[in-house]
Design a protein around this motif. Structure first.
Motif, PDB file in Angstrom:
ATOM      1  N   MET A   1      -0.311   2.427  -4.820  1.00 30.74           N
ATOM      2  CA  MET A   1      -0.169   1.772  -3.521  1.00 30.74           C
ATOM      3  C   MET A   1       1.271   1.321  -3.298  1.00 30.74           C
ATOM      4  SD  MET A   1      -1.657   1.092  -0.733  1.00 30.74           S
ATOM      5  CE  MET A   1      -3.414   1.282  -1.083  1.00 30.74           C
ATOM      6  N   TYR A   2       1.925   0.865  -4.348  1.00 28.40           N
ATOM      7  CA  TYR A   2       3.349   0.493  -4.273  1.00 28.40           C
ATOM      8  C   TYR A   2       4.157   1.677  -3.733  1.00 28.40           C
ATOM      9  CZ  TYR A   2       8.035   0.230  -6.464  1.00 28.40           C
ATOM     10  OH  TYR A   2       9.396   0.290  -6.716  1.00 28.40           O
ATOM     11  N   LEU A   3       3.896   2.859  -4.269  1.00 26.00           N
ATOM     12  CA  LEU A   3       4.608   4.058  -3.819  1.00 26.00           C
ATOM     13  C   LEU A   3       4.304   4.369  -2.359  1.00 26.00           C
ATOM     14  CD1 LEU A   3       4.075   6.358  -6.939  1.00 26.00           C
ATOM     15  CD2 LEU A   3       6.207   5.263  -6.249  1.00 26.00           C
ATOM     16  N   ARG A   4       3.023   4.320  -1.995  1.00 28.98           N
ATOM     17  CA  ARG A   4       2.635   4.681  -0.633  1.00 28.98           C
ATOM     18  C   ARG A   4       3.184   3.703   0.394  1.00 28.98           C
ATOM     19  NH1 ARG A   4       2.209   8.725   1.286  1.00 28.98           N
ATOM     20  NH2 ARG A   4       0.453   8.435   2.697  1.00 28.98           N
ATOM     21  N   LEU A   5       3.217   2.431   0.059  1.00 31.94           N
ATOM     22  CA  LEU A   5       3.722   1.435   1.007  1.00 31.94           C
ATOM     23  C   LEU A   5       5.198   1.666   1.322  1.00 31.94           C
ATOM     24  CD1 LEU A   5       1.924  -1.772  -0.308  1.00 31.94           C
ATOM     25  CD2 LEU A   5       1.573  -0.674   1.913  1.00 31.94           C
ATOM     26  N   PHE A   6       5.979   2.020   0.319  1.00 26.94           N
ATOM     27  CA  PHE A   6       7.395   2.287   0.572  1.00 26.94           C
ATOM     28  C   PHE A   6       7.600   3.663   1.195  1.00 26.94           C
ATOM     29  CE2 PHE A   6       8.718  -1.169  -2.477  1.00 26.94           C
ATOM     30  CZ  PHE A   6       9.391  -1.907  -1.522  1.00 26.94           C
ATOM     31  N   GLN A   7       6.827   4.626   0.758  1.00 25.49           N
ATOM     32  CA  GLN A   7       6.980   5.969   1.318  1.00 25.49           C
ATOM     33  C   GLN A   7       6.616   6.025   2.800  1.00 25.49           C
ATOM     34  OE1 GLN A   7       4.430   8.013  -1.432  1.00 25.49           O
ATOM     35  NE2 GLN A   7       6.060   8.423  -2.924  1.00 25.49           N
ATOM     36  N   THR A   8       5.747   5.145   3.226  1.00 26.58           N
ATOM     37  CA  THR A   8       5.301   5.147   4.631  1.00 26.58           C
ATOM     38  C   THR A   8       5.872   3.965   5.417  1.00 26.58           C
ATOM     39  OG1 THR A   8       3.300   3.846   4.141  1.00 26.58           O
ATOM     40  CG2 THR A   8       3.133   6.254   3.968  1.00 26.58           C
ATOM     41  N   GLN A   9       6.838   3.265   4.852  1.00 19.03           N
ATOM     42  CA  GLN A   9       7.339   2.036   5.484  1.00 19.03           C
ATOM     43  C   GLN A   9       7.746   2.239   6.946  1.00 19.03           C
ATOM     44  OE1 GLN A   9      11.373   0.294   4.851  1.00 19.03           O
ATOM     45  NE2 GLN A   9      10.307  -1.259   3.639  1.00 19.03           N
ATOM     46  N   LYS A  10       8.363   3.363   7.249  1.00 17.36           N
ATOM     47  CA  LYS A  10       8.815   3.615   8.617  1.00 17.36           C
ATOM     48  C   LYS A  10       7.652   3.744   9.592  1.00 17.36           C
ATOM     49  CE  LYS A  10      13.226   5.797   7.425  1.00 17.36           C
ATOM     50  NZ  LYS A  10      14.060   7.032   7.512  1.00 17.36           N
TER      51      LYS A  10
END
Length: 226
Positions: free
Chosen positions: A133-142
């Motif tokens: 989830m840490y990865l997904r939150l930053f990967q989709t931040q925009k």
């Protein structure tokens, strides 16, 4: 008594009062602020370790020798954190198993979905999916950052895509224990003097360079050689 003597005594009394007030203020501040270790010739002063890493802190990499420990207080909605994210990912991959890389929550009040995003990550952690989830939150931040409305529906979709048990996830997302876990990280950050994100500590001291890959690599290599 001469006029000059009276003036001198008056000034002396005022100075004494000012000094007393300063001493009292310092004493009161010291009761609430953890004392930092003195600075050394090799770098800035370190901070109390008990506020940096807790037993339940989320580790993205773990080393056996503890020569290098990076602790990042972050806000998933913070654009600066998003900019640092690929640098942290690069050193995590390059030094896997050789450094400790710890993530702490520090959602900023000016970000509408920052606290919610931290609770999303923590709810995922209850199912051993924190890093995913840490990865997904930053990967989709925009896609979700800087929104004025709640992005809970978007986060629920991320959780479902990650294969989480949605009944448990929704329960944990709204649980008081999850909110308290986020607040505990925030409290530690405030105790350490964290005022913004990202704030990174390198081996117990505030990082004294820009957190670029090159700078992080140089400091890590130097510490591993020592």
């Amino acid at each position: 008594m001469t006029t000059n003597l009276k003036i001198s005594l008056g000034i002396g009394a005022v100075i004494a009062v000012i000094v007393a007030l300063i001493v009292a203020a310092v004493a009161m501040t010291g009761q609430n602020t953890p004392a930092a270790a003195p600075a050394t010739a090799s770098g800035p002063p370190t901070v109390p370790s008990e506020f940096l890493v807790r037993e339940d802190s989320h580790r993205l990499s773990t080393a056996s020798d503890d020569k290098v420990t990076l602790v990042e207080f972050l806000d998933f909605e913070c654009e600066a954190c998003g900019a640092v994210f690929p640098h942290m990912e690069r050193v995590k991959a390059e030094y896997a198993g050789r450094i400790n890389l710890v993530v702490r929550y520090f959602p900023m009040p000016g970000h509408r979905n920052a606290d919610l995003a931290a609770r999303v990550a923590e709810a995922a952690a209850r199912q051993d999916k924190f890093e995913a989830m840490y990865l997904r939150l930053f990967q989709t931040q925009k896609q979700w950052g800087e929104a004025s409305e709640s992005k809970e529906k978007y986060f629920l979709d991320l959780a479902e895509e990650a294969g989480l048990d949605m009944t448990a996830f929704k329960r944990d997302l709204d649980a008081a224990e999850t909110a308290e876990r986020v607040k505990k990280d925030q409290g530690d950050g405030l105790a350490l003097g964290v005022q913004g994100t990202p704030t990174i500590f390198f081996n117990g001291a505030p990082l004294d360079v820009e957190p670029s890959y090159e700078n992080l690599k140089a400091k890590i290599d130097a510490a591993l050689r020592s």
